[in-house]
Design an enzyme around this catalytic site. Structure first.
Site, short mmCIF file in Angstrom:
data_model
loop_
_atom_site.label_atom_id
_atom_site.label_comp_id
_atom_site.label_asym_id
_atom_site.label_seq_id
_atom_site.Cartn_x
_atom_site.Cartn_y
_atom_site.Cartn_z
N CYS A 119 0.84 -0.99 0.03
CA CYS A 119 -0.09 0.57 -0.24
C CYS A 119 0.94 1.51 0.49
O CYS A 119 0.78 2.47 -1.14
CB CYS A 119 -1.25 -0.49 0.81
N CYS A 143 -1.35 1.75 -3.27
CA CYS A 143 -2.39 2.66 -3.01
C CYS A 143 -1.86 4.35 -2.87
O CYS A 143 -2.36 5.22 -3.30
CB CYS A 143 -3.30 2.35 -1.35
N LYS A 172 0.05 5.52 -6.30
CA LYS A 172 -1.46 5.30 -7.03
C LYS A 172 -1.76 6.48 -7.29
O LYS A 172 -2.36 7.20 -8.36
CB LYS A 172 -1.77 3.93 -7.17
N TYR A 188 -9.13 -3.72 -11.13
CA TYR A 188 -8.12 -2.04 -10.30
C TYR A 188 -6.98 -1.61 -10.83
O TYR A 188 -7.16 -0.69 -11.54
CB TYR A 188 -8.41 -2.63 -9.08
N GLU A 224 -6.92 1.57 -13.16
CA GLU A 224 -6.23 2.08 -12.50
C GLU A 224 -5.43 3.72 -13.70
O GLU A 224 -4.68 4.84 -13.73
CB GLU A 224 -5.90 2.66 -11.18
N HIS A 267 -25.85 21.89 -1.24
CA HIS A 267 -26.34 22.45 -2.14
C HIS A 267 -25.34 23.90 -2.80
O HIS A 267 -24.33 24.60 -1.90
CB HIS A 267 -26.98 22.71 -2.24
N GLU A 304 -25.76 15.43 -3.56
CA GLU A 304 -26.73 15.90 -2.98
C GLU A 304 -27.60 15.04 -3.67
O GLU A 304 -29.21 14.50 -3.42
CB GLU A 304 -27.14 17.30 -2.88
P1 NDP Z 1 -7.78 -7.83 -10.05
O1 NDP Z 1 -8.34 -9.30 -9.89
O2 NDP Z 1 -8.43 -6.70 -9.16
O3 NDP Z 1 -7.95 -7.75 -11.91
C1 NDP Z 1 -7.18 -8.61 -12.79
C2 NDP Z 1 -7.87 -8.80 -14.22
O4 NDP Z 1 -6.75 -8.94 -14.59
C3 NDP Z 1 -8.83 -9.14 -14.20
O5 NDP Z 1 -9.11 -8.64 -15.50
C4 NDP Z 1 -8.41 -10.75 -14.60
O6 NDP Z 1 -9.65 -10.62 -15.60
C5 NDP Z 1 -7.54 -10.55 -15.70
N1 NDP Z 1 -6.68 -11.77 -16.02
C6 NDP Z 1 -6.52 -12.60 -14.65
N2 NDP Z 1 -4.87 -13.60 -15.24
C7 NDP Z 1 -5.53 -13.23 -17.13
C8 NDP Z 1 -4.88 -13.44 -17.66
N3 NDP Z 1 -4.23 -15.18 -17.46
N4 NDP Z 1 -4.86 -13.31 -19.06
C9 NDP Z 1 -5.16 -11.99 -19.37
N5 NDP Z 1 -6.16 -11.81 -18.43
C10 NDP Z 1 -6.26 -12.07 -16.88
O7 NDP Z 1 -6.24 -7.50 -10.25
P2 NDP Z 1 -5.85 -6.39 -9.63
O8 NDP Z 1 -3.67 -7.01 -10.71
O9 NDP Z 1 -5.61 -5.24 -11.06
O10 NDP Z 1 -5.47 -5.98 -8.50
C11 NDP Z 1 -5.02 -6.98 -7.37
C12 NDP Z 1 -5.87 -6.18 -6.61
O11 NDP Z 1 -5.26 -5.37 -5.27
C13 NDP Z 1 -7.37 -5.99 -6.96
O12 NDP Z 1 -8.10 -6.93 -6.54
C14 NDP Z 1 -8.00 -5.25 -5.44
O13 NDP Z 1 -8.01 -6.25 -4.39
C15 NDP Z 1 -6.02 -4.36 -4.84
N6 NDP Z 1 -6.57 -2.92 -5.40
C16 NDP Z 1 -7.40 -2.39 -5.14
C17 NDP Z 1 -7.33 -1.28 -5.34
C18 NDP Z 1 -8.43 0.22 -4.70
O14 NDP Z 1 -8.95 -0.38 -3.39
N7 NDP Z 1 -8.42 1.11 -4.96
C19 NDP Z 1 -5.94 -0.70 -5.98
C20 NDP Z 1 -5.24 -1.70 -6.94
C21 NDP Z 1 -5.53 -3.03 -6.52
P3 NDP Z 1 -10.58 -11.62 -15.42
O15 NDP Z 1 -11.63 -10.76 -15.21
O16 NDP Z 1 -11.01 -12.28 -16.80
O17 NDP Z 1 -10.55 -12.93 -14.31
#
Ligand code: NDP
Length: 450
Positions: A43, A48, A51, A177, A181, A435, A440
């Protein structure tokens, strides 16, 4: 009786581990925490915090443009990547120091070492053997890059925070995510961004209306989102990366970033010696008190793979500390955990998606509002905001709020208190709005859209 060096030994000084260590020490426990990399974990260092700083940085491009309609002449703004990157790094270093102070002030001993379990009550940290009454594994998660030819040429979020040069063209693989982002960050900072997602629509698990809305907004901002598209290979050709996709299309970029999920960081921690079992994906199964299958070995945060969110890891860490050293029986309530995605515009959400809510509540009323934010009536920018309120018509309870628009996270955080407290639509309706704000709108939605 066994002599222990510590009441609690924490492996990993990320958000969850630090909180558990500090609170335990403040409750009188003798605590040490081992951290092999950086204080504050993902984080603070590569998640976080940096980012959000990058998101702020990337938004200035639009702010300069919008300023003109408000009478400002900002000239010809230029972006200098090393300035943002290094100022961000300085802030992270400051926070590393803050974390060190928080731990030492609480009386927690910090070992800058990799620690591994050597038994159910024993650890080796560097060359030191240690006995602990309780052990807490809070080792977090690590980015996963799927295998494809040239996958080693892809960076992850870890490296994206420290790029030596800012890319002119970037490909982001993934649709979660981190992918959305960073698409917003790179695009805002001036890169040509392509986002390739393997499925029908990105942000799986989020409200479908919000997902479609974000897709439109990202496209308006110039991000080339390619759905149903898988990367086939990446090859270095001269100073560029030549990418091929499964539909035979090609793309030349300067940077490929894989944002394809994060796996629990549980390898090589001595779990065999201690007898701790892990699931196939490396996650450590725990009970409601975060106990692993081995008594006195606990685990929290990303490594247990429940919700990979900092505030959740912190809540879990608090539970462990209180239950161990204040005789409590706390549990984390995973219902209605609010979350934000800092894509542009931001998403804020609490409660089930409309699709899921329809399954739970047969009589669901959906209130929805889409509008141009007031700021853009003058700036002329086409960006819109979407807000949704889901109400169980049977008892009038508001069960979810979803938003895509500026400061969605800030707004949804407040609403999540009301929803957790069981507020009804009548409560929302009788609340006076502030407002003029976008927020709101949530207390002035009168007619259900569906
Ligand atoms: P996520 O799990 O959110 O997303 C992973 C993405 O990668 C999905 O779209 C998934 O597709 C895709 N994917 C997975 N495997 C493959 C593959 N083999 N080939 C192609 N695409 C693939 O992971 P992130 O890496 O974005 O983030 C990790 C975690 O970190 C998040 O889940 C979140 O909990 C946390 N995070 C939180 C944030 C916040 O609170 N603002 C910011 C950043 C991260 P599919 O949907 O089809 O499975």
């Amino acid at each position: 009786m066994e002599n222990y060096d510590y009441d609690l030994f924490v492996i990993g000084a990320g958000s969850g581990g630090v909180r558990a260590a500090r609170v335990s020490a403040s409750l009188g426990a003798k605590v040490a925490v081992a951290e092999e990399r950086y204080l504050g974990g993902t984080c603070v260092n590569v998640g976080c915090v940096p980012k959000k700083l990058f998101v702020y940085g990337s938004h200035f491009a639009e702010d300069f443009e919008d300023a003109e309609a408000y009478g400002w002449q900002a000239g010809d703004p230029k972006f200098h990547w090393p300035t943002l990157r290094d100022n961000k790094s300085r802030e992270i270093e400051r926070l590393n120091g803050v974390y060190e102070g928080l731990l030492t002030d609480a009386g927690v001993e910090i070992l800058a070492e990799r620690a591994v379990l050597t038994g159910p009550h024993s650890i080796r940290a560097g060359n030191t053997s240690i006995k602990a009454r309780n052990i807490l594994v809070a080792t977090g998660s690590w980015p996963v890059v799927p295998p494809f030819p040239g996958s080693d040429l892809a960076v992850t979020s870890n490296e994206a925070f420290y790029l030596p040069e800012f890319p002119r063209r970037a490909l982001i693989i993934g649709g979660g995510y981190i992918a959305v982002e960073f698409a917003g960050i790179f695009a805002g900072l001036g890169a040509e961004v392509t986002l390739a997602y393997r499925g029908e629509l990105f942000l799986r698990g989020f409200d479908a209306g919000i997902r479609r809305f974000v897709l439109e907004e990202m496209a308006t901002k110039g991000v080339d989102v390619r759905l149903n598209t898988r990367i086939a290979s990446v090859e270095r050709v001269g100073d560029r990366l030549h990418c091929r996709f499964d539909d035979a299309t090609r793309l030349d970029v300067d940077l490929v970033m894989a944002a394809t999920g994060r796996a629990p960081a549980s390898a090589d921690l001595g779990f065999e010696a201690a007898g701790v079992v892990t699931a196939a994906n490396g996650a450590i199964p725990v009970d409601d008190s975060y106990r692993t299958n081995v008594p006195h070995v606990y685990a929290i945060g990303d490594v247990i793979d429940r919700l990979q969110l900092t505030p959740v890891a912190i809540a879990e860490g608090m539970c462990v500390a209180h239950n161990l050293f204040a005789g409590g029986s706390r549990q984390v309530d995973y219902a209605n955990v609010p979350t934000a995605i800092f894509c542009q515009p931001n998403i804020g959400t609490v409660g089930p998606t409309e699709e899921r809510a329809r399954e739970i509540y047969p009589e669901l009323a959906v209130y929805e509002s889409s509008f141009k934010p007031m700021k853009h009536t003058v700036s002329g920018r086409g960006e819109r905001t979407l807000m949704k309120l889901l109400v169980n018509a049977e008892d009038d309870r508001v069960v979810a709020a979803h938003m895509c628009g500026p400061e969605a996270g800030e707004i949804i955080q407040g609403l999540s208190v009301a929803i957790k407290a069981g507020a009804t639509k009548a409560d929302f309706d009788s609340t006076i709005g502030i407002h003029p704000t976008a927020a709101e709108e949530f207390v002035t939605m009168r007619e259900a859209a569906r």
